[in-house]
Design a protein around this motif. Structure first.
Motif, short mmCIF file in Angstrom:
data_model
loop_
_atom_site.label_atom_id
_atom_site.label_comp_id
_atom_site.label_asym_id
_atom_site.label_seq_id
_atom_site.Cartn_x
_atom_site.Cartn_y
_atom_site.Cartn_z
N VAL A 167 44.29 51.42 40.32
CA VAL A 167 44.17 49.50 40.25
C VAL A 167 42.29 50.03 40.60
CG1 VAL A 167 45.91 49.17 40.81
CG2 VAL A 167 44.70 50.13 42.41
N MET A 168 41.47 48.86 40.06
CA MET A 168 40.46 48.91 41.02
C MET A 168 39.44 47.22 40.36
SD MET A 168 37.40 50.02 37.48
CE MET A 168 35.94 49.50 38.45
N VAL A 169 38.74 47.37 41.47
CA VAL A 169 37.66 45.71 41.22
C VAL A 169 36.70 45.79 40.94
CG1 VAL A 169 37.51 43.90 42.28
CG2 VAL A 169 39.77 44.97 43.38
N ASP A 170 36.17 44.44 40.30
CA ASP A 170 35.31 44.99 40.22
C ASP A 170 34.38 44.54 41.57
OD1 ASP A 170 35.53 42.26 40.03
OD2 ASP A 170 34.02 41.72 38.71
N PRO A 171 32.79 45.30 41.10
CA PRO A 171 31.70 44.94 42.70
C PRO A 171 31.71 43.53 42.73
CG PRO A 171 30.62 46.23 40.54
CD PRO A 171 31.82 45.69 40.27
N LEU A 172 31.78 42.62 42.23
CA LEU A 172 31.80 41.09 42.40
C LEU A 172 33.04 40.27 42.75
CD1 LEU A 172 29.04 40.03 39.88
CD2 LEU A 172 28.50 40.75 42.32
N ASN A 173 33.72 41.54 43.04
CA ASN A 173 35.19 40.83 42.99
C ASN A 173 35.71 39.86 42.28
OD1 ASN A 173 35.48 42.77 44.88
ND2 ASN A 173 35.72 41.18 46.78
N GLN A 174 35.02 40.16 40.97
CA GLN A 174 35.70 39.26 39.48
C GLN A 174 37.47 39.41 39.27
OE1 GLN A 174 34.66 35.62 39.76
NE2 GLN A 174 33.26 36.02 41.51
N THR A 175 36.96 40.65 39.01
CA THR A 175 38.26 41.06 37.71
C THR A 175 39.23 42.41 38.69
OG1 THR A 175 36.73 40.62 35.82
CG2 THR A 175 38.78 42.27 35.64
N VAL A 176 40.17 42.10 38.61
CA VAL A 176 41.25 43.68 39.40
C VAL A 176 41.49 43.71 37.82
CG1 VAL A 176 43.46 44.41 40.12
CG2 VAL A 176 41.81 42.30 41.12
N ILE A 177 41.47 45.44 37.65
CA ILE A 177 42.18 46.27 36.15
C ILE A 177 43.06 47.44 37.07
CG2 ILE A 177 40.76 47.69 34.90
CD1 ILE A 177 38.49 46.77 36.71
N THR A 178 44.06 47.51 36.10
CA THR A 178 45.46 47.77 36.71
C THR A 178 45.68 49.03 34.99
OG1 THR A 178 47.19 45.93 35.80
CG2 THR A 178 45.89 46.51 38.11
N ALA A 179 45.75 50.10 35.11
CA ALA A 179 46.58 51.25 34.10
C ALA A 179 47.41 51.48 34.81
CB ALA A 179 45.82 51.98 34.04
N GLY A 180 48.96 52.03 34.12
CA GLY A 180 50.14 51.98 33.23
C GLY A 180 50.21 53.14 33.06
N SER A 181 52.05 53.34 33.45
CA SER A 181 52.37 54.41 32.26
C SER A 181 53.29 53.47 31.22
CB SER A 181 53.74 55.00 32.60
OG SER A 181 54.48 53.97 33.51
#
Length: 888
Positions: free
Chosen positions: A484-498
Motif C-alpha cells: 500500500v502507498m499514498v501519493d504525497p498530496l493525499n489524493q490517491t491510495v495505491i494497493t497491490a495484491g496477490s
C-alpha cells in the motif's frame, strides 16, 4: 573473489559480543579497566568509564576462537595461530606451531599457555615467541575444558576436564603434581577464589564446588537451579559474594559466608552468560553473552542487589528490515527477529538507541519484571513505515508483526513504543487475519494497513481511531494485500495484491466503501512494492522474480527488469531515482540504471540480503543478511572516483564479495584495482552525415557580431583621453654606486620609427594576407584562426576586405568559399550563419555589382537551404515526440 563497480566495503554496525567470553584488563597508565569482546574476526576494546569504544582490531584470517589478556597484551587465537596485540590494534607477536584449532589461552607471567582441540598444550615465551615446552593429553582419558593458574602456586597450572577430573601440573619441570578424582561430570568453569588454595569449580549439572586444592577437600557445595554453570567470578571489595552464570541468561549471586543465594538477576541476558567478571576492588560486574550485548551492573542498593548501570547491545536475532532515518543519512532504523526496534548511528556508536521490544501491554510488561518467557512479548516485526513530518508531536512509526492483525506504533522522538494498537474490533476475534503491509501518509496523520484477507483500512495514528475502509465488504483485493502507498498530496491510495491487480482509490472513499477509480492487471501476482518519495516511480516485485517500474502520473509500466533467479527480498531507489538496487534470495545484489534500462552492476554475497536501504545523501548502502546480526555499510564509489556505468554483459562471471568487517575498510589503497581502465574517447568533428554540428563556442563569441555597432556606441568613453605629461628636462638618477639615469618614463624611440611596407600590401591585415594566399587544403587552418578572434576583431577583418580595390573581389570570393566549406561539412553551423550575416551587411552592394561573386552567392544559397532542411526536419521531429508524450 571480485569487486563491485559502484560499491566498496565500508564497515559493519551493531556488533558488540558473541559466545567468546569477555576479558578485563587494568591499565595502570590510564588508571582504568578496559573490556575486550570478540565479534567474529575482530575484537573490540571498550572503556569501563562510559562504555566508550576505544579501538577495533585488524581483521583476522578467520573467526577468533578464544581471547585472553594481561596488562600489556591482548591475545587472540584464530585457527592454528595465536596473535599478541598492543593497544588493541598493533600486532606485536605471532605464535605458530599448533596443528589443530586453539580454543584455550592463558597468560602465565612472561609465558603464554595454549590448548588446541587435540589436547595439545604448549608453553610459549611471550617476548621471543619461542616454544618452551609441550604436553599431550588423551581426549578419552582427560579432555581439557578449562584451565587456571592458582594464586601463589609458582609454575603450576590446574586443568579441568570433560571427565570431571582435575590435574595440577608444574610446567617448569613438566611434571604432574596431583590428580583430583573429580565429580564424574564435566568441569565447565574454573575460577580462583580470593582465599588462597581455594578454587570454585562449576559443573555441567549445575553444582558449584568450593574446593581446597592444598588439602584436596571440598569446603562446601552449592547447586544452581538453572543448570550448567558456564562462568564464575568473585567480588574482591571485602564482600563475600560469588556470581555464576547460566545458559538461560540468569546470574546468581551467592553469599559465601551464609552459603546461600544472596540475589538473582533473572534474564540478565537473553542467552547464556558466557563472560562474567567483577572489576578489581569495585562493586561492579561486567557480563557478556552471545545475545550481542555487554552489561555493567552496580551493587549499590540497600539490599545488596544489583542494577544495570551501563549497556552496549545490538540485535540478539538477525535484523530483517533496514531503513535510513532522516535526511542526513546519520541514522539507520532496524527491526529484528528479537521483536526489538533499534536505531544505529553511522557517526558514533555512543548515539545508538534501543526502542525496546514490542509488547502487548508495555506498562504491564515493565511491572512484571524480567521473566524467563514474557507472555506479553509481541512476535517479530515484519515491516514498518516511517514519516518525519510529525515526529516531535506524536508517534511516527507503524509496524506490522508476524501472525498478527495488530499494528503497533512507535515514537522516534521518545525512542519507545507508543500507546496505540491499531486493529478493527471485528478483527480481534479472528486470528486468521494478519496485517501484511503498512504505509504512513506524508502529512504524518494517517496509517494505511493492508491485510491478508484483502482488506485495506485507514487509521489516525495520533488517536488510533479507524477512519476509512477501501473496497466493499469483501475487501479491496481477492487475496492478501502485498503493498500500500499514498501519493504525497493525499489524493490517491495505491494497493497491490496477490490477485495480480494494482488498484487506485480515492483517499476519501464514500461511506460504506466503494470501487476503485482505476485498476491494472499484471502478468504475475505481486510480492511487494517500494516507492520513491520525491518521484512518481513505484517498484513492484512479481512472483516470477521480475521487477517492474510503474509511473504514478501516467499509470503505465515504464521499465521491466529481469535477471534474478530467486524470490526478491527488497529494493530501493538512490536519492535522484536514477538507480534501482534490488536484492534476492539468489545471494546477488543488482543495480539497474533506470533511464537506460540496463544492469550496470552486480555482485554476490555469502549470505542472501534480506533488506537494503540507500542513504538520503547517496553516500552509503545499508544491507542486512540472513544469519547475521549486523548492519553492513557499503560506500558509493561514484562520489569520490570516476566509475564507468556501462551495461554488464550477461555472460560475465558474477563477482563474489565478502561482507564488511567491524573496522572501516581501506578503499584508497585498492582504488587502482577497483577502477576499470577506460580508453579516452575522442569525438569526431562530425558524427553522422545527416546531422548538423555546432561549434561549441560561447554565445558571446558570435551572437554580438550583428550588434557590434550598438555595443561600441555604448562602450564609447564619455571623456577624451588626456595627453600624458612630458618628461622633465633634467633626467632623474637611480641611487647607486655608479651614475645611472632613470629612463623608465622616457618613450622608446623605436616606436616612432616608420615601417617601410610595399604599396600593394599597405591596406591588408595579417588575416587578409593569409586569406589571399589561401589554398583548398588550408581552409581548416584559416577557419581555426578566425574562430580564435574576438567579435570586434572579426568585425574589423570582414570590413577591411574592401579596403584595397585590387584585391577586394579576390578576398570576398575566398571568404565565401570558407562559408561554403563550413556549410558543406555541416560543422560550425551557428558561426557560418553569423559570419555570413555580417559579410552580407558590409559587402552586399559590392557582390551585387560583380557577376562572379553574384553567381557564387547562388551556390552558397543552395548549400544553405540544404543544411536548413536537415535542421528543420530534426527540430520538427523532436517537437512531435514532446507533444505526443504530453498527451499520454
Amino acid at each position: 573473489m571480485g569487486h563491485s563497480k559502484i560499491f566498496a566495503k565500508n564497515r559493519a554496525l551493531g556488533y558488540v559480543s558473541n559466545h567468546i567470553p569477555l576479558i578485563t584488563r587494568y591499565i595502570t597508565r590510564r588508571k582504568e579497566n578496559l573490556i575486550s569482546t570478540c565479534v567474529g574476526d575482530t575484537f573490540l576494546t571498550y572503556s569501563c568509564t562510559h562504555f566508550t569504544l576505544l579501538s577495533i582490531s585488524k581483521t583476522h584470517p578467520g573467526e577468533i576462537t578464544c581471547l585472553a589478556g594481561d596488562p600489556y597484551h591482548t591475545f587472540t587465537a584464530c585457527g592454528k595461530e595465536i596473535y599478541a596485540w598492543r593497544r588493541g590494534t598493533e600486532l606485536r607477536h605471532t605464535y605458530k606451531g599448533h596443528n589443530y584449532t586453539v580454543h584455550i589461552l592463558l597468560p602465565f607471567g612472561p609465558n603464554l599457555i595454549s590448548v588446541d582441540e587435540n589436547n595439545n598444550v604448549k608453553l610459549w615465551d611471550i617476548r621471543t615467541e619461542e616454544l618452551i615446552t609441550e604436553l599431550d593429553f588423551s581426549k578419552n582419558h582427560f579432555n581439557i575444558t578449562t584451565i587456571i593458574h592458582p594464586n601463589t602456586y609458582i609454575n603450576k597450572i590446574l586443568f579441568g576436564s570433560e571427565q570431571g577430573q582435575l590435574q595440577l601440573w608444574n610446567l617448569r619441570v613438566v611434571k604432574l603434581i596431583y590428580t583430583f578424582k573429580g565429580w564424574n561430570t564435566p568441569v565447565t568453569a574454573l575460577e580462583q577464589a580470593p582465599a588462597i588454595d581455594v578454587a570454585a569449580i562449576g559443573l555441567r549439572n549445575g553444582r558449584i564446588i568450593l574446593h581446597n586444592l592444598k588439602l584436596d577437600e571440598t569446603l562446601f557445595e552449592l547447586v544452581q537451579d538453572w543448570g550448567c554453570v558456564i562462568s564464575i567470578s568473585f567480588r574482591t571489595d571485602e564482600h563475600p559474594i560469588m556470581a555464576t552464570g547460566s545458559l538461560d541468561g540468569h546470574i546468581v549471586f551467592w553469599n559465601l559466608e551464609q552459603r546461600k543465594v544472596e540475589s538473582q538477576l533473572l534474564k540478565a541476558h537473553s542467552r547464556g552468560v558466557t563472560g562474567l567478571k567483577y572489576l578489581p576492588n569495585e562493586p561492579l560486574l561486567v557480563s557478556s553473552s552471545s545475545d550481542n550485548s555487554i552489561k555493567l551492573w552496580i551493587f549499590d542498593l540497600a539490599d545488596g542487589a544489583g542494577r544495570l548501570l551501563r549497556i552496549r547491545e545490538g540485535h540478539a536475532e538477525p535484523p530483517n528490515i533496514v531503513r535510513f532515518y532522516g535526511n542526513d543519512g546519520n541514522y539507520i532504523l532496524t527491526a529484528g527477529n528479537d521483536s526489538s526496534l533499534r536505531m544505529f548511528s553511522t557517526i558514533t556508536e555512543m548515539l545508538n538507541k534501543s526502542f525496546g521490544k514490542a509488547s502487548f501491554n508495555r506498562k504491564a510488561a515493565r511491572k512484571r519484571g524480567r521473566l524467563i518467557e514474557d507472555p506479553l512479548l509481541m512476535p517479530p516485526i515484519t515491516n514498518f513505515a516511517i514519516e518525519l513530518t510529525r515526529e516531535k508531536e506524536w508517534d511516527n512509526i507503524a509496524a506490522t508483526h508476524s501472525g498478527l492483525a495488530t499494528v503497533s506504533t512507535w515514537s522516534s522522538n521518545k525512542a519507545k513504543m507508543g500507546e496505540h494498537k491499531l486493529i478493527l474490533e471485528n478483527f480481534k476475534s479472528n486470528r486468521n487475519i494478519i496485517a501484511t503491509c503498512v504505509c504512513i501518509t506524508k502529512c504524518g496523520d494517517f496509517v494505511i494497513i493492508g491485510y491478508n484477507s484483502g482488506h485495506v483500512e485507514r487509521f489516525n495514528i495520533q488517536s488510533g481511531i479507524h477512519r476509512a475502509s477501501y473496497g466493499i465488504d469483501k475487501g479491496a483485493h481477492q487475496g492478501p494485500v502485498k503493498g500500500v502507498m499514498v501519493d504525497p498530496l493525499n489524493q490517491t491510495v495505491i494497493t497491490a495484491g496477490s490477485d495480480a491487480f494494482i488498484k487506485f482509490w480515492r483517499f476519501k472513499p464514500k461511506t460504506g466503501g466503494s470501487e476503485s477509480v482505476t485498476k491494472m492487471m499484471l502478468d504475475e501476482p505481486v510480492e511487494w512494492l517500494r516507492y520513491h518519495n520525491d518521484s512518481s516511480l513505484i517498484a513492484i516485485a512479481l512472483q516470477d522474480f521480475t521487477i517492474i517500474l510503474l509511473d504514478l502520473d501516467t499509470k503505465r509500466i515504464v521499465r521491466r527488469f529481469k535477471g534474478h533467479k530467486a524470490r526478491l527480498t527488497d529494493a530501493c531507489f538512490n536519492p535522484d531515482s536514477r538507480w534501482l538496487v534490488t536484492a534476492s534470495m539468489d545471494c546477488t545484489i543488482r543495480i539497474w540504471d533506470i533511464p537506460s534500462s540496463n544492469l550496470i552492476d552486480i555482485f554476490q554475497v555469502p549470505e542472501a540480503c534480506t533488506s537494503l536501504s540507500f542513504s538520503p545523501t547517496g553516500e552509503f548502502l545499508a544491507t542486512a543478511h540472513v544469519c547475521n546480526l549486523g548492519i553492513y555499510l557499503w560506500s558509493n564509489r561514484t562520489l569520490y572516483s570516476h566509475i564507468s556505468l556501462k551495461g554488464v554483459n550477461k555472460n560475465d562471471p558474477i563477482p563474489t564479495i565478502g561482507l564488511p568487517g567491524s573496522m572501516i575498510e581501506d578503499t584508497v589503497t585498492n582504488e587502482d584495482e577497483l577502477t576499470e581502465p577506460e580508453l579516452d574517447y575522442v569525438s569526431p568533428a562530425q558524427l553522422q552525415d545527416n546531422l548538423i554540428t555546432m561549434s561549441g563556442l560561447a554565445h558571446s563569441r558570435w551572437q554580438n557580431l550583428l550588434n557590434i555597432d550598438i555595443i561600441r556606441k555604448k562602450n564609447k568613453p564619455k571623456k577624451a583621453p588626456e595627453v600624458p605629461e612630458s618628461a622633465p628636462f633634467f633626467l632623474p638618477t637611480i641611487p647607486s654606486l655608479e651614475l645611472k639615469f632613470d629612463l623608465s618614463s622616457v618613450k622608446d624611440a623605436e616606436v616612432n620609427k616608420k615601417l617601410i611596407i610595399h604599396p600593394e600590401l599597405q591596406n591588408l591585415t595579417l588575416f587578409a594576407k593569409s586569406l589571399l594566399s589561401m589554398e583548398d587544403p588550408q581552409l581548416e587552418e584559416v577557419i581555426e584562426k578566425f574562430k580564435n578572434m574576438s567579435p570586434s576583431s572579426i568585425d574589423f577583418e570582414i570590413q577591411s576586405f574592401s579596403a584595397d580595390e585590387k584585391t577586394s573581389n579576390t578576398l570576398l570570393l575566398h571568404f565565401m568559399k570558407i562559408i561554403y566549406h563550413m556549410m558543406e561539412k555541416r560543422i560550425n553551423f551557428e558561426l557560418a550563419q553569423a559570419y555570413l550575416a555580417v559579410f552580407l551587411k558590409y559587402h552586399g552592394t559590392t557582390i551585387a555589382k560583380d557577376e562572379t561573386l553574384r553567381n557564387y552567392l547562388d551556390t552558397l544559397h543552395d548549400i544553405q537551404l540544404k543544411s536548413w532542411f536537415i535542421l528543420r526536419t530534426k527540430f520538427f521531429y523532436n517537437l512531435s515526440v514532446v507533444q505526443a508524450l504530453k498527451k499520454m
